[in-house]
Design a protein around this motif. Structure first.
Motif, PDB file in Angstrom:
ATOM      1  N   ARG A  88       0.843  -1.190   0.000  1.00  0.00           N
ATOM      2  CA  ARG A  88       0.000   0.000   0.000  1.00  0.00           C
ATOM      3  C   ARG A  88       0.884   1.248   0.000  1.00  0.00           C
ATOM      4  O   ARG A  88       1.913   1.298   0.684  1.00  0.00           O
ATOM      5  CB  ARG A  88      -0.883  -0.032   1.242  1.00  0.00           C
ATOM      6  CG  ARG A  88      -1.905   1.047   1.274  1.00  0.00           C
ATOM      7  CD  ARG A  88      -2.874   0.798   2.400  1.00  0.00           C
ATOM      8  NE  ARG A  88      -3.794   1.913   2.455  1.00  0.00           N
ATOM      9  CZ  ARG A  88      -4.262   2.405   3.550  1.00  0.00           C
ATOM     10  NH1 ARG A  88      -3.952   1.874   4.702  1.00  0.00           N
ATOM     11  NH2 ARG A  88      -5.079   3.433   3.527  1.00  0.00           N
ATOM     12  N   HIS A  90       2.507   4.584   0.925  1.00  0.00           N
ATOM     13  CA  HIS A  90       2.691   5.186   2.244  1.00  0.00           C
ATOM     14  C   HIS A  90       3.865   6.159   2.211  1.00  0.00           C
ATOM     15  O   HIS A  90       4.593   6.244   1.230  1.00  0.00           O
ATOM     16  CB  HIS A  90       2.921   4.102   3.302  1.00  0.00           C
ATOM     17  CG  HIS A  90       4.171   3.308   3.090  1.00  0.00           C
ATOM     18  ND1 HIS A  90       4.232   2.244   2.234  1.00  0.00           N
ATOM     19  CD2 HIS A  90       5.412   3.443   3.616  1.00  0.00           C
ATOM     20  CE1 HIS A  90       5.443   1.740   2.249  1.00  0.00           C
ATOM     21  NE2 HIS A  90       6.193   2.456   3.070  1.00  0.00           N
ATOM     22  N   HIS A  91       4.036   6.879   3.315  1.00  0.00           N
ATOM     23  CA  HIS A  91       5.124   7.841   3.457  1.00  0.00           C
ATOM     24  C   HIS A  91       5.845   7.558   4.771  1.00  0.00           C
ATOM     25  O   HIS A  91       5.560   6.559   5.430  1.00  0.00           O
ATOM     26  CB  HIS A  91       4.580   9.267   3.400  1.00  0.00           C
ATOM     27  CG  HIS A  91       3.981   9.584   2.058  1.00  0.00           C
ATOM     28  ND1 HIS A  91       4.741   9.775   0.934  1.00  0.00           N
ATOM     29  CD2 HIS A  91       2.694   9.705   1.659  1.00  0.00           C
ATOM     30  CE1 HIS A  91       3.957  10.022  -0.091  1.00  0.00           C
ATOM     31  NE2 HIS A  91       2.709   9.978   0.309  1.00  0.00           N
ATOM     32  N   ILE A 104       4.061   5.724   7.694  1.00  0.00           N
ATOM     33  CA  ILE A 104       2.741   6.245   8.030  1.00  0.00           C
ATOM     34  C   ILE A 104       1.832   5.987   6.835  1.00  0.00           C
ATOM     35  O   ILE A 104       2.238   6.147   5.689  1.00  0.00           O
ATOM     36  CB  ILE A 104       2.755   7.747   8.409  1.00  0.00           C
ATOM     37  CG1 ILE A 104       3.374   8.596   7.310  1.00  0.00           C
ATOM     38  CG2 ILE A 104       3.476   7.973   9.717  1.00  0.00           C
ATOM     39  CD1 ILE A 104       3.205  10.091   7.510  1.00  0.00           C
ATOM     40  N   ASP A 105       0.631   5.560   7.102  1.00  0.00           N
ATOM     41  CA  ASP A 105      -0.321   5.227   6.038  1.00  0.00           C
ATOM     42  C   ASP A 105      -1.192   6.417   5.677  1.00  0.00           C
ATOM     43  O   ASP A 105      -2.398   6.308   5.562  1.00  0.00           O
ATOM     44  CB  ASP A 105      -1.201   4.053   6.471  1.00  0.00           C
ATOM     45  CG  ASP A 105      -0.415   2.775   6.553  1.00  0.00           C
ATOM     46  OD1 ASP A 105       0.544   2.620   5.781  1.00  0.00           O
ATOM     47  OD2 ASP A 105      -0.741   1.919   7.384  1.00  0.00           O
ATOM     48  N   TYR A 106      -0.576   7.552   5.464  1.00  0.00           N
ATOM     49  CA  TYR A 106      -1.305   8.759   5.142  1.00  0.00           C
ATOM     50  C   TYR A 106      -0.600   9.435   3.982  1.00  0.00           C
ATOM     51  O   TYR A 106       0.626   9.530   3.951  1.00  0.00           O
ATOM     52  CB  TYR A 106      -1.349   9.701   6.351  1.00  0.00           C
ATOM     53  CG  TYR A 106      -1.846  11.078   6.019  1.00  0.00           C
ATOM     54  CD1 TYR A 106      -3.186  11.297   5.728  1.00  0.00           C
ATOM     55  CD2 TYR A 106      -0.982  12.157   5.978  1.00  0.00           C
ATOM     56  CE1 TYR A 106      -3.643  12.567   5.406  1.00  0.00           C
ATOM     57  CE2 TYR A 106      -1.433  13.424   5.664  1.00  0.00           C
ATOM     58  CZ  TYR A 106      -2.764  13.623   5.375  1.00  0.00           C
ATOM     59  OH  TYR A 106      -3.214  14.871   5.050  1.00  0.00           O
ATOM     60  N   CYS A 107      -1.358   9.898   3.023  1.00  0.00           N
ATOM     61  CA  CYS A 107      -0.791  10.625   1.896  1.00  0.00           C
ATOM     62  C   CYS A 107      -1.523  11.956   1.754  1.00  0.00           C
ATOM     63  O   CYS A 107      -2.707  11.978   1.410  1.00  0.00           O
ATOM     64  CB  CYS A 107      -0.908   9.825   0.600  1.00  0.00           C
ATOM     65  SG  CYS A 107      -0.153  10.689  -0.795  1.00  0.00           S
ATOM     66  N   PRO A 108      -0.822  13.056   2.010  1.00  0.00           N
ATOM     67  CA  PRO A 108      -1.479  14.359   1.918  1.00  0.00           C
ATOM     68  C   PRO A 108      -1.626  14.872   0.477  1.00  0.00           C
ATOM     69  O   PRO A 108      -2.241  15.904   0.260  1.00  0.00           O
ATOM     70  CB  PRO A 108      -0.548  15.271   2.718  1.00  0.00           C
ATOM     71  CG  PRO A 108       0.786  14.638   2.579  1.00  0.00           C
ATOM     72  CD  PRO A 108       0.537  13.150   2.513  1.00  0.00           C
TER      73      PRO A 108
END
Length: 142
Positions: A88, A90-91, A104-108
């Protein structure tokens, strides 16, 4: 490992013993090994493999989107690597003091922002984002 080898083969690349060894080392040394970590691991099975061979294979795997390179500007600098094919998106959070990297499983980045690049004639094929700061342990030690 078969997935990564299939990707290499499907792109027309040979499945050399060195490429197999680098991919195996990335899996065995996770998370976030350095090129030197990978080299040490590969040398246990193939003592004659040079660090230059490791870097050449990492460069190819990065270009094919199988591996991601994360630059660590903190203590000692350098880079670490991770297998990303099939994972997946991620960053990362990177500590400037100890160099620890965490996923971190967040993409801004939102799709309409990427459309701006297209409007300027630029085709984005991937992106990477690192957040730099201090982990809990280093922050309390400061």
């Amino acid at each position: 490992m078969d997935t990564y080898l299939h990707l290499l083969r499907s792109k027309g690349f040979k499945l050399t013993p060195q490429r197999r060894a680098v991919i195996a080392a990335l899996e065995a040394c996770a998370p976030f090994p350095t090129a030197q970590d990978i080299h040490r691991h590969v040398k246990t099975q193939a003592p004659d493999v040079s660090l230059d061979t490791i870097y050449r294979n990492l460069t190819l795997l990065i270009r094919l989107g199988i591996v991601n390179q994360i630059n660590l500007p903190g203590r000692g600098g350098g880079s670490v690597f991770e297998i990303v094919a099939g994972q997946r998106h991620h960053h990362h959070l990177i500590c400037l003091a100890c160099g620890q990297a965490r996923c971190i499983d967040y993409c801004p980045i939102v799709p309409h922002e990427l459309a701006q690049a297209k409007e300027q004639g630029f085709t984005v094929v991937s992106h990477s984002l690192e957040f730099y700061g201090y982990c809990r342990d280093c922050r309390t030690a400061i």
